[in-house]
Design a protein around this motif. Sequence first.
Motif, PDB file in Angstrom:
ATOM      1  N   SER A   1     -18.071  -7.914   1.660  1.00 52.29           N
ATOM      2  CA  SER A   1     -17.076  -7.005   1.117  1.00 52.29           C
ATOM      3  C   SER A   1     -15.798  -7.788   0.860  1.00 52.29           C
ATOM      4  N   LEU A   2     -15.232  -7.595  -0.317  1.00 50.52           N
ATOM      5  CA  LEU A   2     -13.970  -8.223  -0.691  1.00 50.52           C
ATOM      6  C   LEU A   2     -12.880  -7.172  -0.708  1.00 50.52           C
ATOM      7  N   LEU A   3     -11.665  -7.579  -0.377  1.00 48.05           N
ATOM      8  CA  LEU A   3     -10.540  -6.641  -0.357  1.00 48.05           C
ATOM      9  C   LEU A   3      -9.553  -6.964  -1.469  1.00 48.05           C
ATOM     10  N   TRP A   4      -9.038  -5.917  -2.090  1.00 49.46           N
ATOM     11  CA  TRP A   4      -7.952  -6.018  -3.063  1.00 49.46           C
ATOM     12  C   TRP A   4      -6.900  -5.007  -2.636  1.00 49.46           C
ATOM     13  N   ASN A   5      -5.654  -5.450  -2.554  1.00 54.66           N
ATOM     14  CA  ASN A   5      -4.561  -4.571  -2.152  1.00 54.66           C
ATOM     15  C   ASN A   5      -3.453  -4.604  -3.194  1.00 54.66           C
ATOM     16  N   GLU A   6      -2.869  -3.454  -3.457  1.00 56.78           N
ATOM     17  CA  GLU A   6      -1.670  -3.381  -4.279  1.00 56.78           C
ATOM     18  C   GLU A   6      -1.021  -2.022  -4.068  1.00 56.78           C
ATOM     19  N   PRO A   7       0.287  -1.960  -4.262  1.00 58.81           N
ATOM     20  CA  PRO A   7       0.987  -0.677  -4.102  1.00 58.81           C
ATOM     21  C   PRO A   7       0.923   0.147  -5.381  1.00 58.81           C
ATOM     22  N   VAL A   8       1.012   1.457  -5.230  1.00 54.50           N
ATOM     23  CA  VAL A   8       1.130   2.363  -6.364  1.00 54.50           C
ATOM     24  C   VAL A   8       2.505   2.136  -7.002  1.00 54.50           C
TER      25      VAL A   8
ATOM     26  N   ASN B   1       1.732  15.829 -11.634  1.00 54.72           N
ATOM     27  CA  ASN B   1       1.382  16.532 -10.400  1.00 54.72           C
ATOM     28  C   ASN B   1       1.854  15.786  -9.156  1.00 54.72           C
ATOM     29  N   GLY B   2       2.488  14.632  -9.357  1.00 54.30           N
ATOM     30  CA  GLY B   2       2.991  13.858  -8.229  1.00 54.30           C
ATOM     31  C   GLY B   2       1.958  12.956  -7.585  1.00 54.30           C
ATOM     32  N   HIS B   3       0.835  12.735  -8.292  1.00 52.67           N
ATOM     33  CA  HIS B   3      -0.242  11.902  -7.754  1.00 52.67           C
ATOM     34  C   HIS B   3      -0.568  10.775  -8.724  1.00 52.67           C
ATOM     35  N   LEU B   4      -1.348   9.819  -8.262  1.00 50.56           N
ATOM     36  CA  LEU B   4      -1.806   8.722  -9.110  1.00 50.56           C
ATOM     37  C   LEU B   4      -2.575   9.294 -10.299  1.00 50.56           C
ATOM     38  N   SER B   5      -2.153   8.940 -11.509  1.00 47.20           N
ATOM     39  CA  SER B   5      -2.820   9.403 -12.724  1.00 47.20           C
ATOM     40  C   SER B   5      -4.184   8.727 -12.839  1.00 47.20           C
ATOM     41  N   GLU B   6      -5.160   9.451 -13.381  1.00 49.22           N
ATOM     42  CA  GLU B   6      -6.548   8.976 -13.373  1.00 49.22           C
ATOM     43  C   GLU B   6      -6.735   7.615 -14.036  1.00 49.22           C
ATOM     44  N   ALA B   7      -5.987   7.308 -15.061  1.00 47.86           N
ATOM     45  CA  ALA B   7      -6.140   6.011 -15.744  1.00 47.86           C
ATOM     46  C   ALA B   7      -5.826   4.844 -14.820  1.00 47.86           C
ATOM     47  N   TYR B   8      -4.939   5.057 -13.869  1.00 45.64           N
ATOM     48  CA  TYR B   8      -4.520   3.964 -13.001  1.00 45.64           C
ATOM     49  C   TYR B   8      -5.515   3.683 -11.883  1.00 45.64           C
ATOM     50  N   TYR B   9      -6.361   4.636 -11.549  1.00 45.28           N
ATOM     51  CA  TYR B   9      -7.479   4.332 -10.664  1.00 45.28           C
ATOM     52  C   TYR B   9      -8.321   3.231 -11.315  1.00 45.28           C
TER      53      TYR B   9
ATOM     54  N   LEU C   1      -2.585   0.785  -1.710  1.00 43.74           N
ATOM     55  CA  LEU C   1      -3.997   0.906  -2.060  1.00 43.74           C
ATOM     56  C   LEU C   1      -4.795  -0.251  -1.493  1.00 43.74           C
ATOM     57  N   GLU C   2      -5.975   0.055  -0.991  1.00 45.36           N
ATOM     58  CA  GLU C   2      -6.923  -0.974  -0.564  1.00 45.36           C
ATOM     59  C   GLU C   2      -8.254  -0.681  -1.243  1.00 45.36           C
ATOM     60  N   VAL C   3      -8.750  -1.645  -2.005  1.00 35.74           N
ATOM     61  CA  VAL C   3     -10.059  -1.504  -2.637  1.00 35.74           C
ATOM     62  C   VAL C   3     -11.016  -2.434  -1.909  1.00 35.74           C
ATOM     63  N   ARG C   4     -12.112  -1.861  -1.446  1.00 31.79           N
ATOM     64  CA  ARG C   4     -13.186  -2.613  -0.798  1.00 31.79           C
ATOM     65  C   ARG C   4     -14.317  -2.728  -1.811  1.00 31.79           C
TER      66      ARG C   4
END
Length: 150
Positions: A2-9, A17-25, A73-76
């Motif tokens: 498993s590799l990790l990728w981290n970055e802030p929103v 709506n005050g949340h991460l917009s779907e394109a940015y996922y 954000l942490e992506v595994r």
Amino acid sequence: MSLLWNEPVQDAWIDYNGHLSEAYYVLVFGHATDNVMDAVGIDATYREAHDASLYTLEAHVRYLAEVPAGADLEVRSSVIGVSGKLLWIWHELWVDDRLRATEEVLGVHVRGGASAPMPDDIAAAAGAARVAPPDEASGRIRPLADPATG
């Protein structure tokens, strides 16, 4: 593996709506895909020297929970399948120990603008990193004994 990728929103990524917009996922998953590519040898040096890269053929995103503004954000990421030309990657996006989204990516190795088998060392690195797909994966991954075919 498993590799990790981290970055802030980023503030610009937040929707009405005050949340991460779907394109940015998808943007963040793309950064995590680049991280996997680097780990198996399809890095910037390889891409430039061989006019080669990995092109996305298909991606499936599941949005499981909102990501708030200011989140870290942490992506595994895991390689869940490999063949001669194809690489399947599984990403999980986590925030505060909660799974927020997943993405399954099917990429094809391309050289000089056309699909081409991965070099032996890259195929071997991808094969060595491969783990069993999670139950949530599409089930379309072909188990291949020989990474030089396909």
